[in-house]
Design an enzyme around this catalytic site. Structure first.
Site, PDB file in Angstrom:
ATOM      1  N   CYS A  13      23.534  -3.133   6.717  1.00 30.02           N
ATOM      2  CA  CYS A  13      22.405  -3.549   7.765  1.00 30.02           C
ATOM      3  C   CYS A  13      22.615  -4.898   7.975  1.00 30.02           C
ATOM      4  CB  CYS A  13      20.978  -3.287   7.049  1.00 30.02           C
ATOM      5  SG  CYS A  13      20.574  -1.620   6.512  1.00 30.02           S
ATOM      6  N   ARG A  14      22.306  -6.086   7.047  1.00 27.74           N
ATOM      7  CA  ARG A  14      21.982  -7.366   7.628  1.00 27.74           C
ATOM      8  C   ARG A  14      23.397  -7.884   7.930  1.00 27.74           C
ATOM      9  NH1 ARG A  14      18.612  -9.074   2.537  1.00 27.74           N
ATOM     10  NH2 ARG A  14      19.920  -7.315   1.767  1.00 27.74           N
TER      11      ARG A  14
HETATM   12  P1  4NP Z   1      21.830  -4.417   3.563  1.00 28.60           P
HETATM   13  O1  4NP Z   1      20.783  -3.425   3.379  1.00 28.60           O
HETATM   14  O2  4NP Z   1      21.987  -5.217   2.256  1.00 28.60           O
HETATM   15  O3  4NP Z   1      21.089  -5.422   4.656  1.00 28.60           O
HETATM   16  O4  4NP Z   1      22.992  -3.701   3.853  1.00 28.60           O
HETATM   17  C1  4NP Z   1      20.756  -2.490   1.991  1.00 28.60           C
HETATM   18  C2  4NP Z   1      21.429  -1.293   2.197  1.00 28.60           C
HETATM   19  C3  4NP Z   1      21.548  -0.446   1.335  1.00 28.60           C
HETATM   20  C4  4NP Z   1      20.889  -0.795   0.151  1.00 28.60           C
HETATM   21  C5  4NP Z   1      20.046  -1.923   0.045  1.00 28.60           C
HETATM   22  C6  4NP Z   1      20.023  -2.675   0.993  1.00 28.60           C
HETATM   23  N1  4NP Z   1      20.943   0.396  -0.845  1.00 28.60           N
HETATM   24  O5  4NP Z   1      20.150  -0.098  -1.783  1.00 28.60           O
HETATM   25  O6  4NP Z   1      21.745   1.185  -0.787  1.00 28.60           O
END
Ligand code: 4NP
Length: 155
Positions: A13-14
């Site tokens: 995501c981020r």
């Molecule tokens: P990110 O978001 O850290 O912005 O990529 C997430 C994507 C997946 C998970 C947590 C946050 N997860 O728990 O799978």
């Protein structure tokens, strides 16, 4: 070539969105030759995966090309000149993996003039509006980060 790594938890995501926005901005400014950007996650769950479909959708909506394969952060990544952590937990996890202090380690929102040093909120469990909010934060923060780099490295 200045190497930049954006880091979040899942790397779907981020941080891949930050990488995509950063790449588009440096292309617009004619600075591609100066930088190489990448992203990684402190977690292992999404290694080898494409960004989340909501990440791809928000990038498309804002005309930002996005292309990344999920990978996990490791201590070898201290070879990057700058490491931008999306939130305080990511920062703590990065610090616990690095063997020596790293001068280029920052919170992403250190460069957000609206709310310096806050977290980029994790949009994974929320709705689509969370992704636009993250996009806006990353757009502002990447703009200021590039200004900082241009000034610091006299580009
Ligand atoms: P990110 O978001 O850290 O912005 O990529 C997430 C994507 C997946 C998970 C947590 C946050 N997860 O728990 O799978």
């Amino acid at each position: 070539m200045i190497k930049i790594l954006f880091v979040c938890l899942g790397n779907i995501c981020r941080s891949p969105l930050a990488e995509a926005i950063f790449n588009q901005k440096i292309a617009e400014k004619g600075l591609n030759h100066a930088f190489k950007a990448d992203s990684a996650g402190t977690g292992h769950w999404h290694i080898g995966e494409n960004p989340d479909p909501r990440t791809i959708a928000i990038a498309r909506k804002n005309n930002v090309p996005i292309q990344h394969t999920g990978r996990q952060f490791s201590s070898d990544d201290s070879a990057f000149d700058y490491i931008l952590a999306m939130d305080g937990n990511n920062l703590t996890n990065i610090l616990s993996l690095m063997e020596t202090p790293h001068e280029g380690l920052f919170l992403m929102r250190y460069f957000d003039h609206e709310q310096k040093e806050a977290d980029v909120p994790d949009p994974y469990y929320g709705g689509d509006d969370g992704f636009q909010k993250v996009y806006d934060i990353l757009d502002r923060s990447c703009e200021r980060f590039i200004e900082f780099l241009v000034d610091k490295h006299k580009l």
